[in-house]
Structures are given as C-alpha cells and as structure tokens.
Motif scaffolding. Structure first.
Motif, mmCIF file in Angstrom:
data_model
loop_
_atom_site.group_PDB
_atom_site.id
_atom_site.type_symbol
_atom_site.label_atom_id
_atom_site.label_comp_id
_atom_site.label_asym_id
_atom_site.label_seq_id
_atom_site.Cartn_x
_atom_site.Cartn_y
_atom_site.Cartn_z
ATOM 1 N N PRO A 1 -4.130 -12.906 -11.286
ATOM 2 C CA PRO A 1 -5.421 -12.814 -10.583
ATOM 3 C C PRO A 1 -5.496 -11.629 -9.613
ATOM 4 O O PRO A 1 -6.582 -11.069 -9.402
ATOM 5 C CB PRO A 1 -5.517 -14.158 -9.845
ATOM 6 C CG PRO A 1 -4.114 -14.673 -9.764
ATOM 7 C CD PRO A 1 -3.433 -14.174 -11.000
ATOM 8 N N LYS A 2 -4.366 -11.238 -9.011
ATOM 9 C CA LYS A 2 -4.410 -10.123 -8.049
ATOM 10 C C LYS A 2 -4.866 -8.820 -8.708
ATOM 11 O O LYS A 2 -5.468 -7.962 -8.053
ATOM 12 C CB LYS A 2 -3.028 -9.939 -7.411
ATOM 13 C CG LYS A 2 -2.619 -11.023 -6.434
ATOM 14 C CD LYS A 2 -3.574 -11.123 -5.237
ATOM 15 C CE LYS A 2 -3.542 -9.925 -4.327
ATOM 16 N NZ LYS A 2 -2.346 -9.861 -3.466
ATOM 17 N N ASP B 1 8.101 2.812 -2.748
ATOM 18 C CA ASP B 1 9.026 2.212 -3.711
ATOM 19 C C ASP B 1 9.063 0.691 -3.565
ATOM 20 O O ASP B 1 9.100 -0.051 -4.567
ATOM 21 C CB ASP B 1 10.441 2.769 -3.495
ATOM 22 C CG ASP B 1 10.682 4.038 -4.313
ATOM 23 O OD1 ASP B 1 9.691 4.545 -4.894
ATOM 24 O OD2 ASP B 1 11.838 4.494 -4.368
ATOM 25 N N ARG B 2 9.056 0.209 -2.327
ATOM 26 C CA ARG B 2 9.114 -1.235 -2.091
ATOM 27 C C ARG B 2 7.877 -1.921 -2.678
ATOM 28 O O ARG B 2 7.981 -2.964 -3.335
ATOM 29 C CB ARG B 2 9.220 -1.508 -0.589
ATOM 30 C CG ARG B 2 9.072 -2.982 -0.187
ATOM 31 C CD ARG B 2 10.201 -3.826 -0.742
ATOM 32 N NE ARG B 2 10.019 -5.229 -0.410
ATOM 33 C CZ ARG B 2 10.560 -5.828 0.643
ATOM 34 N NH1 ARG B 2 11.296 -5.123 1.501
ATOM 35 N NH2 ARG B 2 10.360 -7.101 0.869
ATOM 36 N N ARG B 3 6.705 -1.325 -2.450
ATOM 37 C CA ARG B 3 5.472 -1.929 -2.981
ATOM 38 C C ARG B 3 5.475 -1.915 -4.508
ATOM 39 O O ARG B 3 5.031 -2.875 -5.148
ATOM 40 C CB ARG B 3 4.254 -1.196 -2.407
ATOM 41 C CG ARG B 3 3.956 -1.550 -0.962
ATOM 42 C CD ARG B 3 2.635 -0.944 -0.508
ATOM 43 N NE ARG B 3 2.734 0.502 -0.350
ATOM 44 C CZ ARG B 3 3.146 1.112 0.755
ATOM 45 N NH1 ARG B 3 3.519 0.381 1.814
ATOM 46 N NH2 ARG B 3 3.209 2.427 0.844
ATOM 47 N N CYS C 1 0.613 -4.985 -5.492
ATOM 48 C CA CYS C 1 -0.089 -3.885 -4.832
ATOM 49 C C CYS C 1 -1.063 -3.243 -5.809
ATOM 50 O O CYS C 1 -0.644 -2.638 -6.808
ATOM 51 C CB CYS C 1 0.908 -2.845 -4.315
ATOM 52 S SG CYS C 1 0.114 -1.401 -3.569
ATOM 53 N N SER C 2 -2.343 -3.355 -5.541
ATOM 54 C CA SER C 2 -3.354 -2.819 -6.464
ATOM 55 C C SER C 2 -3.367 -1.295 -6.460
ATOM 56 O O SER C 2 -3.835 -0.673 -7.425
ATOM 57 C CB SER C 2 -4.745 -3.345 -6.088
ATOM 58 O OG SER C 2 -5.050 -3.031 -4.742
ATOM 59 N N ASP C 3 -2.852 -0.680 -5.402
ATOM 60 C CA ASP C 3 -2.772 0.784 -5.396
ATOM 61 C C ASP C 3 -1.703 1.271 -6.375
ATOM 62 O O ASP C 3 -1.861 2.330 -7.001
ATOM 63 C CB ASP C 3 -2.443 1.295 -3.984
ATOM 64 C CG ASP C 3 -3.594 1.100 -3.023
ATOM 65 O OD1 ASP C 3 -4.751 1.011 -3.499
ATOM 66 O OD2 ASP C 3 -3.350 1.007 -1.808
ATOM 67 N N ARG D 1 1.298 3.961 -10.483
ATOM 68 C CA ARG D 1 2.535 4.247 -11.193
ATOM 69 C C ARG D 1 2.558 3.646 -12.596
ATOM 70 O O ARG D 1 3.468 3.933 -13.370
ATOM 71 C CB ARG D 1 3.736 3.703 -10.409
ATOM 72 C CG ARG D 1 3.952 4.376 -9.068
ATOM 73 C CD ARG D 1 5.365 4.092 -8.589
ATOM 74 N NE ARG D 1 5.630 4.656 -7.288
ATOM 75 C CZ ARG D 1 6.824 4.684 -6.699
ATOM 76 N NH1 ARG D 1 7.865 4.151 -7.326
ATOM 77 N NH2 ARG D 1 6.996 5.211 -5.520
ATOM 78 N N ALA D 2 1.608 2.779 -12.893
ATOM 79 C CA ALA D 2 1.571 2.145 -14.205
ATOM 80 C C ALA D 2 1.202 3.167 -15.272
ATOM 81 O O ALA D 2 0.459 4.125 -15.027
ATOM 82 C CB ALA D 2 0.563 0.994 -14.206
#
Length: 586
Positions: A541-542, A488-490, A412-414, A427-428
């Motif tokens: 790549p994502k 949380d799942r993403r 997930c890029s978000d 979250r990173a």
C-alpha cells in the motif's frame, strides 16, 4: 497508529508456537459467509492407502482451505467405503469379521489424513447408522418414484470394479498362467459372465436429461477432457443399471428395504455418503445446493453418469462441479502390489515432511494426464522451490545482519517512486516495476487456478514471482549498502520492505497448499491471524501512498529454517535399499 508489541503478537498466536500449531482456517475467517461443500471420495477399505488416495484428499483439502480464506463457510467430507464383495472377500481371506477388518483399514486412512493436515469437517464411514438410514431413505424415494424395478440382469461383471460392463468395454487377455480370460478394457481387471435376478434402476430414462445438464453446464465436469469423455459416453445406449445383488452372494452390505434377500449395490450405497455428510434426509438443503466433488478419473462414470441420474430420480439438485484428476505412475507404470511399486504416502510424508508431500503432489499433479512419481523428483522440486527459493528469500530478508532492529522496515517513495515514468527519480529499475506488476496480479491468477483446481498452475505462478523477488534482492545487494548513509539506509529499508510485502503475499496465497510453512512464514513477518485472509492481501500500500499496518511492527521471533534442504542421498539410499528387495522397487 499503535503497533502491537511482540508479547501481544504472541498472545494472539501470530508468532512463535510449536511447529505443528498452524491455525485452522476456521480461526482466520468468519463462518458466516456463503456455504460451500466439497467432498473427496470415500476410499475403499479393502487395503491400505496409497499415493493416489492422498492426492485426492490433498486436492479437496486445498479447495476447502482456499474457500475458507475467501470467507466461505465450507464443509469438507471424506471417509471410507466399507461395503461390497471385495471387502467381504478380503475379510474372509484374512479370517476376520468384516466390520473389524474395515475399522482397521479405516483407521489407517484416518492416521494418514491426520498426519497430512487434511482439515476435513466430517469423516464418514459407510458402516455408520446415519449412513444406513440415508441410503434406505434414498432407495425408498427412488422406488416410490417407480424408478427401481425387479428384473433379471445378465452381463460381464468385474468384482474388482464392482460393476457390470457392456460388451464393448470387455476384451481378451491372458492371466498369469497363460489362460485366456475376459478383462475390462478400462481397468484391466478380470470379468466373468453373470446372470441373476435383482433390482434395476431406470437409468435409460435419464439419458437426454443428463445430456441437457452437461450441455447447459460446460463447467459441470472439469477438466474439459473428462467433460468430453462423459458427453461421449452419453452418446451411446444407456441401459438400465443393476442396483442390487443377491444376498446369498453378497452378504456384506445394506439390505434392500423390504427385501432381505437382496443387498444394495455398493456404488449406490457409497455415493449417498455425500448426502449423508450434508445432513440428508432432513437437514441437507443448505449444504447440498453447493456440492462439489473431487474424484480420480477411474470413478468418473459413477460420479458423472450414475450419480446425477440417481439425484435426478430423487428430485435433488445436481453437483455444482465434479473435479477430476488423473493418476500417479511409477516408472511409467500403474502402481500395483504385484509390481511392488506402490508408494506409501504415510512413510513419504514422514520422510519429506507433511507440507513437502502436499506441495509436491499439488505442484506436479496435472489433472489432465497421469504423472510419474520418483523420490528423486520430490527432492529436486522441494529443494529448489521451498528450501532455496522461498526459504532462502525469507532468511535473507529477515536476517539480523540486514535488519538489526528486527522490524518490518519502512518504505521510501522517493527511493521507489510510483510508475515507471519515475525511473530516473529513484533507485528502482525497470525489472523492479515488472516484478511489482507480476506480484500485484498474482492473487487474481492464483484465484483462477484454485477455482479450477489447476493448483499446479497457481504454484507455478507463485514460484515464478518468488524467483523474481530473489532477483530483485540480488540485483540491489542490500548487504553492500552503508546503513550510516541516509540515502543508503532508506533504500535498504525499502528493498527489504518490498521483499517482505512479496513474502507476505506468497505466505497468504500458499496457505491452502502448505499450511504449516505458510504459518511459520507469516508468523515470522508478524502477520496476525485475522490478517491472513484473501481480502487482507492488499499488496504494497505504501507504493500507492496509503498506510501500511505492518510498517515498524516487530518481526516474529526466528523459528529456524523455513524448509530444510533434503539430501539427495535420502533418495539414493532408498533406491539402494530397494535394490535388495526386487519385489518393491521405487
């Protein structure tokens, strides 16, 4: 995009299979790429293999496998040197025919190489007819060029080293009975004064050409320490070299063409094996121009002075690179039968596993200096880096408790937006971006160290990234996330996706070192054979907005623990057993 089902993956050999079914590098890459030719030494067949032999073989094998991953059509030669006075004496002492004696010892080397997954393309024995023909042609070429002449040679001779020595290479010592003897200052072996009529090679004619070659090719001998040693050697007078022995003294060898009273010098004979494997004298051109040698430091002079001079005399190209490695000691002392500290590589590979011994030798073996071996050190290194760090990361990130669907999860890029400027959006955290950068740079760093055969540096870099990835997973504790909550799942899937992408990189990069462990790791991630080459690395790549072929793909079936922890008692018990036999301490 069509996702291969698990059955299709099994048919393609990417998952499952027997523990020993690691794919040959030739199945994973095209054999139509540029040519590369690597050789290990032909090991002297007068005694069983020891740890140093395995180190040479594994080092050359690592280079061969790496080149195949890069798309090269690589050939790899290894084998046994079966002529010379030492073998003649050993066979006589055993009351055996020399050829039968050599066949037995050569068989021990073959079994060791098979056990340790040495993927040679050619196993050469210098008693083979094809080799004799190559040596005879090579000798005749040197003779026809006027480079071999008959004369009298006189000097200090070491039977153990099969070499005449200059006075500056000889010193005084006491033998076990207290008698004064002369010894080689380099090897410590006893020497005796010898004078005989034989054939000499005009080595002195090549001194300036050898210097020009080395000065014009600083990478011809690596590491630089050994390059400088060869340059230093060539600053001194280079006398002509005795290249035959009287048949009355040395009957076990190839007779000099046209003179059955003389036997070709074992080192001239042995070195030509590289040409034999390349197809000399008729079909060697396409391979010989890309020749690379892997040798131990004790045979540096033969490979970096004599061999290039022979090749120049025969009008053949010189090797691209001579890779030199140092030795293994035990308790700070050189391994020897008299001290009882010789490490049996076959027994250790059975105890610590094939990949375990391969990893340890390449992880701890520093080319520039001697390294000390102990069973305790093996256990410590393998438990820390293969069992706990790499194996633990794979087990944690593929566990059904975290990944009940057993698929390569989505990114997930978000949750993990590109660029540290986006830190507040997802979250990173900063450490996560540092880890991504380290893993992104890892292939070029590993490539640099594989090319120079500083494999220990490559493994140090991989190990450092594995630790960072473990830190990433530990930092975000995905097992505490609520899978029922969408965000949380993403984020859970993203953490696992990133970790699996890192693991895919490690598994691919480690293939030249630990082929079976890498195979199991990549199979667990459902990475197909054609997706395991160097060009297929393509990390995360994502993250860059591109498609990922692995996303959503079913994982391979569980195949057990990647690397089982070794009990410290393994080494301790061995030590206690050895104390009962003082002649063979570890």
């Amino acid at each position: 995009m069509r996702i291969p089902c698990r059955c299709a993956l099994r048919r393609l050999g990417a998952v499952g299979g027997s523990p020993g079914a690691s794919p040959s590098p030739s199945r994973c890459v095209s054999a139509q790429g540029p040519h590369f030719f690597v050789t290990a030494p032909v090991f002297y067949a007068n005694a069983s293999p020891h740890l140093g032999h395995l180190h040479s073989a594994v080092t050359a094998d690592c280079l061969h496998r790496y080149k195949r991953l890069r798309g090269f059509n690589s050939r790899f030669g290894i084998g046994t040197d079966e002529h010379g006075l030492k073998i003649q004496q050993a066979a006589d002492a055993a009351g055996r025919d020399p050829l039968d004696f050599c066949a037995d010892v050569s068989g021990r080397f073959r079994r060791l190489f098979a056990r340790c997954d040495i993927s040679h393309t050619d196993y050469i024995r210098t008693t083979e007819l094809r080799h004799r023909r190559a040596v005879e042609r090579f000798w005749t070429t040197l003779r026809d060029q006027g480079l071999v002449y008959r004369g009298t040679y006189e000097g200090w001779y070491s039977t153990q080293d099969e070499s005449f020595l200059a006075p500056s290479q000889v010193g005084d010592a006491l033998d076990p009975s207290g008698k004064e003897v002369k010894v080689s200052l380099e090897s410590g072996h006893k020497v005796e004064w010898m004078k005989e009529e034989n054939y000499l090679f005009r080595l002195s004619q090549f001194q300036s050409r050898l210097l020009d070659w080395l000065r014009g090719n600083p990478g011809a001998v690596r590491p630089v320490r050994f390059y400088q040693a060869v340059l230093q050697c060539l600053q001194e007078d280079l006398p002509d070299l005795s290249v035959s022995r009287q048949r009355s003294r040395l009957r076990w060898g190839i007779p000099v063409p046209g003179d059955p009273e003389q036997t070709i010098y074992v080192w001239l004979d042995a070195l030509v094996n590289y040409l034999t494997v390349a197809g000399y004298p008729d079909e060697h051109d396409r391979w010989w121009s890309s020749a690379n040698h892997v040798i131990g430091k004790d045979i540096l002079k033969f490979h970096a002075v004599y061999w290039p001079a022979f090749l120049l005399g025969a009008g053949l190209p010189l090797p691209q690179t001579i890779h030199v490695h140092s030795h293994w000691t035990v308790g700070g002392k050189k391994m020897s039968k008299s001290l009882g500290n010789v490490v049996d590589p076959l027994e250790r590979s059975q105890r610590f596993t094939t990949d375990g011994m391969r990893y340890f030798l390449l992880r701890q073996g520093v080319p520039d200096c001697d390294c000390d071996y102990s069973d305790e050190k093996v256990v410590k290194v393998l438990n820390a880096e293969l069992a706990d760090s790499l194996g633990g990361l794979l087990n944690r990130c593929t566990a059904p408790s975290l990944n009940p669907d057993q698929v390569y999860p989505s990114f997930c890029s978000d949750s993990f937006p590109a660029g540290q400027s986006a830190l507040r959006k997802g979250r990173a955290v900063a450490e996560d971006y540092n880890m991504l950068n380290a893993v992104r740079c890892l292939p070029s760093l590993v490539e640099q160290h594989y090319e120079s055969l500083h494999v220990y540096k490559a493994l140090e870099a991989v190990s450092g990234c594995v630790r960072q990835t473990n830190g990433f997973v530990q930092r975000h504790t995905p097992w505490k996330l609520d899978r029922r909550d969408g965000d949380d799942r993403r984020w859970l899937d993203t953490v696992l996706h990133v970790a699996l992408e890192c693991l895919r990189m490690y598994g691919t990069l480690l293939q030249p070192v630990v082929p079976e462990i890498s195979h199991r790791l990549l199979s667990r991630l459902a990475v197909l054979p054609e997706e395991r080459s160097w060009p297929a690395l393509n990390f995360l790549p994502k993250y860059h907005g591109k498609a990922c072929t692995f996303e959503g793909r079913p994982l391979g079936p569980e195949s057990g623990v990647l690397f089982s922890r070794l009990e410290s008692s393994t080494a301790d018990n061995t030590k206690s057993k050895k104390t009962k036999k003082p002649s063979k301490p570890t």
